[in-house]
Design a protein around this motif. Sequence first.
Motif, PDB file in Angstrom:
ATOM      1  N   PRO A 253    -133.776  37.371  -1.259  1.00  0.00           N
ATOM      2  CA  PRO A 253    -134.867  38.266  -0.263  1.00  0.00           C
ATOM      3  C   PRO A 253    -134.631  38.056   1.441  1.00  0.00           C
ATOM      4  N   ALA A 255    -136.823  38.455   3.036  1.00  0.00           N
ATOM      5  CA  ALA A 255    -138.635  37.667   3.455  1.00  0.00           C
ATOM      6  C   ALA A 255    -138.777  37.055   3.670  1.00  0.00           C
ATOM      7  N   ILE A 272    -146.087  35.182   0.387  1.00  0.00           N
ATOM      8  CA  ILE A 272    -145.448  35.838   0.815  1.00  0.00           C
ATOM      9  C   ILE A 272    -145.947  37.404   0.385  1.00  0.00           C
ATOM     10  N   ARG A 273    -146.170  38.296   1.170  1.00  0.00           N
ATOM     11  CA  ARG A 273    -146.742  39.540   0.544  1.00  0.00           C
ATOM     12  C   ARG A 273    -145.533  40.339   0.640  1.00  0.00           C
ATOM     13  N   GLY A 274    -144.827  40.987  -0.560  1.00  0.00           N
ATOM     14  CA  GLY A 274    -143.395  42.111  -0.585  1.00  0.00           C
ATOM     15  C   GLY A 274    -144.000  43.091  -1.628  1.00  0.00           C
ATOM     16  N   TYR A 278    -147.467  39.312  -3.877  1.00  0.00           N
ATOM     17  CA  TYR A 278    -147.938  37.805  -3.547  1.00  0.00           C
ATOM     18  C   TYR A 278    -147.154  36.993  -4.096  1.00  0.00           C
ATOM     19  N   GLN A 279    -145.725  36.422  -3.499  1.00  0.00           N
ATOM     20  CA  GLN A 279    -145.285  35.250  -4.108  1.00  0.00           C
ATOM     21  C   GLN A 279    -145.399  33.659  -4.141  1.00  0.00           C
ATOM     22  N   ASP A 422    -134.580  43.757  -7.785  1.00  0.00           N
ATOM     23  CA  ASP A 422    -136.090  44.343  -6.943  1.00  0.00           C
ATOM     24  C   ASP A 422    -136.716  45.524  -7.332  1.00  0.00           C
TER      25      ASP A 422
END
Length: 451
Positions: A253, A255, A272-274, A278-279, A422
């Motif tokens: 991704p 991001a 990481i906000r997707g 959160y990842q 996704d």
Amino acid sequence: MTPAFRRLSRPLLLALLAAPLLPAAPVLAQQAAAQAQPVDRIAAVVNDDVILRSELDRAIANIRAQYAGKENLLPPENVLERQVLERLILTRLQIQRATDAGITVSDEELERAVQAVAQQNGMSVDQLRARLAQEGIDFPSFRNNLRDEIVTQKLRQGFAQGRINVSEAEVDAALATAATTASQQFHLAHILVAVPDGATPEQLAIAEKKINGVKGLIDRGEMSFAAAAVRYSDSPNALEGGDLGWRSLNEIPPAFAAAIQQMQPGQVIGPIRGPSGYQLVQLIETRNQAPAAGDKVTQFAARQILIKVDDKTSDAAAHAKADALAARLAGGADFAKLASENSDDPATRRRGGDLGWFTADAYGTTFGLQVAALADGQTSAPFRTDEGWVIVQRTGSRQVVAGDENRRAQVRETIGRRKLEDQWDRFLRELRGEAYVDVRTSEPAAPASGG
């Protein structure tokens, strides 16, 4: 043992006693049977279905067998139980959705799949049967599990139709990036703390606190990334330690694709906000595959049956005809013969639907994703394209030296797979969120944020 063999979950085995054999003493026989028969409990209610405790116990045993020699990666029993039960719930929901959509698997398809699993593991079907028996798995239950895998694969194929589009600008950008860097691949793992669509500020705050707590455990060396993924991740691959496998930049991704190129093996980035939540992402290792004139791309050979949607045939009528043909194929009808008699594509009808060799994007993204998801010899469920309803049978695949157009096709396919992944993950979360699920086991506490 290959991954295709390992990932088959252990089946549900209920210990059912035979009827009493002593008619002269029926009361004693019934008492003995009642004492010997195990009492199975419900682990979870999933809409109108149930998951039994015996099924959950055997699935947990299967995970423990996979982690033999590295048991330290497994979480406490109650956490492992929650993770395994969530996987069973998600599988059950997919089967229910597929059943509602009329998705089935014929006995012929199942036999081909059994043979494929045996071949992938370097053995005959009889050897596979013996191997399963050694591991305590009866063959009929193995077949049922395999049937469920095929059903969920077909559900995913149907989900892809009409949802995935890759623009020429995206392909141009990916090719430009590849031209300025070595063709690197990245072995990644991730931990996901999911949030629902339209999450409230409170839900976001709870998820952020949890992911920060998990990251704190990893940063302080109190838990490995893989162990934290098994214990805390909401991703379907949590029980694999969050392993995402090897990925090119096009499969990552945007991001965090740029950040990963600057990372060192073992390093973790995030939270990481997707769109999913959160990842945390860990780079496990990298490898280089420098572009060369001999680079290869995948080509497929396939047959198709097209039922056009036009002024004379409505979408519903075309869909119904395609379903009827799919049922005949499932019953053993010859694909080439049905294509010659029924396909609305004159160019391929006279060749029994044969499309020859082509790259994944030759007939559009939807068609390419369907073909790429099949194994050689496998037939798809009917799916919708711009022209109408299509059934495709993949007859072969090969690697060929890539020209410019083939490279574009390969890049387009790769980006399409990433987008499908996704959207599929989001679909599964929505499926879980909309379902009635009554879990009858305890939930583990989330780690606290901070020191």
